[in-house]
Motif scaffolding. Structure first.
Motif, short mmCIF file in Angstrom:
data_model
loop_
_atom_site.label_atom_id
_atom_site.label_comp_id
_atom_site.label_asym_id
_atom_site.label_seq_id
_atom_site.Cartn_x
_atom_site.Cartn_y
_atom_site.Cartn_z
N ALA A 141 5.68 9.15 -4.39
CA ALA A 141 6.55 8.67 -5.48
C ALA A 141 8.03 8.75 -5.15
N THR A 142 8.40 9.13 -3.93
CA THR A 142 9.82 9.43 -3.69
C THR A 142 10.63 8.24 -3.18
N GLY A 143 10.01 7.14 -2.80
CA GLY A 143 10.76 5.98 -2.29
C GLY A 143 11.22 5.08 -3.42
N SER A 144 11.83 3.95 -3.05
CA SER A 144 12.31 3.01 -4.08
C SER A 144 11.16 2.55 -4.97
N ALA A 145 10.03 2.19 -4.37
CA ALA A 145 8.90 1.69 -5.16
C ALA A 145 8.30 2.81 -6.01
N GLY A 146 8.17 3.99 -5.43
CA GLY A 146 7.57 5.11 -6.16
C GLY A 146 8.43 5.53 -7.35
N GLY A 165 4.89 13.63 -3.92
CA GLY A 165 5.65 13.17 -2.75
C GLY A 165 6.06 14.37 -1.93
N ARG A 166 6.73 14.11 -0.81
CA ARG A 166 7.01 15.26 0.06
C ARG A 166 8.49 15.63 0.13
N ASP A 167 9.39 14.73 -0.25
CA ASP A 167 10.80 15.05 -0.14
C ASP A 167 11.25 15.86 -1.36
N GLN A 237 -4.49 0.71 -4.08
CA GLN A 237 -3.85 0.88 -2.79
C GLN A 237 -2.73 -0.16 -2.69
N VAL A 238 -1.48 0.33 -2.57
CA VAL A 238 -0.33 -0.57 -2.64
C VAL A 238 0.50 -0.52 -1.36
N GLY A 239 0.60 0.63 -0.76
CA GLY A 239 1.33 0.79 0.50
C GLY A 239 0.50 1.65 1.44
N GLY A 262 -6.99 -2.93 -3.97
CA GLY A 262 -5.62 -3.05 -3.47
C GLY A 262 -4.83 -3.98 -4.36
N SER A 263 -3.52 -3.98 -4.15
CA SER A 263 -2.68 -4.91 -4.89
C SER A 263 -1.62 -5.45 -3.95
N GLY A 264 -1.58 -6.75 -3.82
CA GLY A 264 -0.61 -7.39 -2.92
C GLY A 264 -0.95 -8.85 -2.78
N SER A 313 17.79 4.99 -1.79
CA SER A 313 18.52 3.79 -2.18
C SER A 313 18.06 2.58 -1.37
N ARG A 314 18.18 1.43 -1.98
CA ARG A 314 17.75 0.19 -1.35
C ARG A 314 18.96 -0.58 -0.87
N VAL A 315 18.99 -0.90 0.44
CA VAL A 315 20.07 -1.73 0.97
C VAL A 315 19.95 -3.14 0.39
N1 NAP Z 1 1.59 -4.22 -2.14
C1 NAP Z 1 2.74 -4.55 -2.68
O1 NAP Z 1 2.80 -5.41 -3.56
C2 NAP Z 1 3.99 -3.85 -2.25
C3 NAP Z 1 5.23 -4.23 -2.77
C4 NAP Z 1 6.36 -3.48 -2.40
C5 NAP Z 1 6.24 -2.40 -1.51
N2 NAP Z 1 5.00 -2.12 -0.99
C6 NAP Z 1 4.82 -1.01 -0.04
O2 NAP Z 1 5.04 0.21 -0.71
C7 NAP Z 1 5.50 1.17 0.21
C8 NAP Z 1 6.73 1.87 -0.35
O3 NAP Z 1 7.78 0.93 -0.43
P1 NAP Z 1 9.25 1.43 -0.78
O4 NAP Z 1 10.04 0.20 -1.03
O5 NAP Z 1 9.23 2.49 -1.81
O6 NAP Z 1 9.67 2.14 0.60
P2 NAP Z 1 10.80 3.23 0.84
O7 NAP Z 1 11.88 3.10 -0.20
O8 NAP Z 1 11.16 3.14 2.27
O9 NAP Z 1 10.09 4.63 0.55
C9 NAP Z 1 9.07 5.15 1.33
C10 NAP Z 1 8.81 6.58 0.86
O10 NAP Z 1 7.64 7.10 1.46
C11 NAP Z 1 7.85 8.46 1.80
N3 NAP Z 1 6.93 8.83 2.86
C12 NAP Z 1 6.87 8.35 4.12
N4 NAP Z 1 5.83 8.89 4.79
C13 NAP Z 1 5.24 9.75 3.91
C14 NAP Z 1 4.12 10.62 3.99
N5 NAP Z 1 3.40 10.71 5.11
N6 NAP Z 1 3.81 11.36 2.91
C15 NAP Z 1 4.54 11.28 1.77
N7 NAP Z 1 5.60 10.47 1.62
C16 NAP Z 1 5.94 9.72 2.68
C17 NAP Z 1 9.30 8.51 2.19
O11 NAP Z 1 9.79 9.80 1.98
P3 NAP Z 1 10.28 10.81 3.12
O12 NAP Z 1 11.74 11.02 2.82
O13 NAP Z 1 9.44 12.00 2.85
O14 NAP Z 1 10.03 10.17 4.47
C18 NAP Z 1 9.91 7.56 1.17
O15 NAP Z 1 10.24 8.27 0.00
C19 NAP Z 1 5.75 0.43 1.53
O16 NAP Z 1 4.61 0.62 2.36
C20 NAP Z 1 5.83 -1.02 1.09
O17 NAP Z 1 5.47 -1.90 2.13
C21 NAP Z 1 3.89 -2.80 -1.35
#
Ligand code: NAP
Length: 320
Positions: A141-146, A165-167, A237-239, A262-264, A313-315
């Motif tokens: 849950a810690t990334g932009s999508a989460g 999440g881990r961060d 399953q999304v990522g 899955g969703s995509g 943050s997202r560039v």
């Molecule tokens: N299916 C769809 O429709 C769809 C649409 C959009 C995005 N996605 C997918 O969703 C995923 C997330 O996208 P995002 O935009 O949120 O990416 P993001 O902003 O780069 O965030 C990725 C996050 O994953 C964490 N992470 C990485 N490896 C990990 C692990 N082993 N265990 C726990 N946390 C971990 C990172 O935290 P750390 O700081 O801990 O590394 C970071 O918070 C990507 O795979 C993207 O391709 C899918």
């Protein structure tokens, strides 16, 4: 015009001269690109690793953005799988894959939010079939999508949201975004999975950004703690940030009402995805969600590519 051009999959894009895009089809129009984000999907498009990638080069990466139509109005657009993406001064869009934006819309916010936001919006609405009052686990849950998934689950009426999440710093901020419980995935995986299983034993749906080893450990940890194993668990399953594969014991499928999906692109029709753009866009335009945006110049694309992507943050490349 200038565009971010990839000539080799192991090299970053360079801001260089590219052919002017053409509008040939009935619904096509050339837009001035106002803002386009650097999503993980765009990176995987540029390095050839996305599941929709072909080997064709050169290519301009970029899957969506905000564009200015010839009449001066703004639209959010999604591109089809193409070698002529949105990290460019101009792009050809199909008006059927675009949504008009109200005057005064923050273009960078829309460009930043739509792709990560759609991941959970569609997963919960089109795949899990979440109804208000149900509860959700966001795994990774810690990334932009989460971070958006936590807010979107709440917005869609989830009665409870567990965020894992881990961060640690990013996790800390999730309670303020709507998570009722925050679980660390740091440390030995078995222990982390047990913590998630405890906190999320009764959820109705999982939005899983991780897959791989963490999901492989959490599935049995959660299912074996479920008070009623026949209660449906929609695992979406999304990522696959943590790995492309996992192994699941057959007993997990026989001994619980686990529905893996899955969703995509592909699991939801293009029409279905497009139909969800408007409602999400309305919420983003209203400022319903907290976003972290890192605005950059298109011309700096090569240097930005080399930076480590920030999870928070997202560039967003923004036109001058
Ligand atoms: N299916 C769809 O429709 C769809 C649409 C959009 C995005 N996605 C997918 O969703 C995923 C997330 O996208 P995002 O935009 O949120 O990416 P993001 O902003 O780069 O965030 C990725 C996050 O994953 C964490 N992470 C990485 N490896 C990990 C692990 N082993 N265990 C726990 N946390 C971990 C990172 O935290 P750390 O700081 O801990 O590394 C970071 O918070 C990507 O795979 C993207 O391709 C899918």
């Amino acid at each position: 015009m200038h565009a971010a051009v990839v000539t080799e999959f192991d090299q970053p894009p360079r801001w260089s001269v590219a052919d002017e895009p053409q509008a040939g089809g009935e619904h096509e129009v050339v837009v001035e690109v106002v803002a386009a984000a650097l999503h993980p999907r765009v990176r995987s498009q540029a390095d050839g690793s996305h599941y929709t990638s072909t080997d064709e080069l050169p290519l301009i990466p970029g899957i969506d953005g905000v564009g200015r139509l010839p009449d001066g109005s703004l639209v959010y657009f999604v591109l089809p799988d193409t070698r002529l993406g949105s990290l460019a001064e101009r792009a050809t869009i199909d008006l059927r894959r675009s949504v008009p934006l109200p005057a005064g819309t923050d273009a960078a916010a829309v460009a930043a939010a739509m792709n990560p936001g759609m991941s959970s919006w569609i997963a919960l609405r089109r795949r899990a079939g979440l109804v208000p009052g149900q509860s959700v686990l966001i795994l990774g849950a810690t990334g932009s999508a989460g971070r958006l998934a936590v807010q979107i689950a709440r917005h869609l009426g989830a009665s409870g949201v567990v965020a894992a999440g881990r961060d640690p710093e990013a996790l800390d901020s999730l309670a303020g975004l709507g998570a009722d419980a925050v679980v660390s995935l740091a440390g030995p995986l078995g222990e982390a999975a047990a913590r998630v299983g405890e906190a999320a034993a009764e959820v109705d749906a999982v939005v899983d950004y991780l897959w791989g080893e963490p999901a492989q450990a959490v599935i049995p940890a959660l299912l074996t703690r479920r008070p009623d194993r026949s209660h449906r668990l929609a695992w979406v399953q999304v990522g696959a940030i943590a790995g492309p594969d996992l192994t699941i014991a057959s007993a997990m499928l026989r001994g619980a009402n686990l529905q893996l999906m899955g969703s995509g692109q592909g699991s939801v029709t293009t029409r279905g995805i497009l139909d969800e753009l408007g409602p999400l866009l309305a919420e983003v335009s209203k400022g319903s969600f907290v976003l972290d945006i890192d605005p950059r110049k298109f011309a700096d694309v090569e240097a930005v590519w080399a930076e480590k992507a920030s999870a928070r943050s997202r560039v967003v490349f923004v036109a001058p």
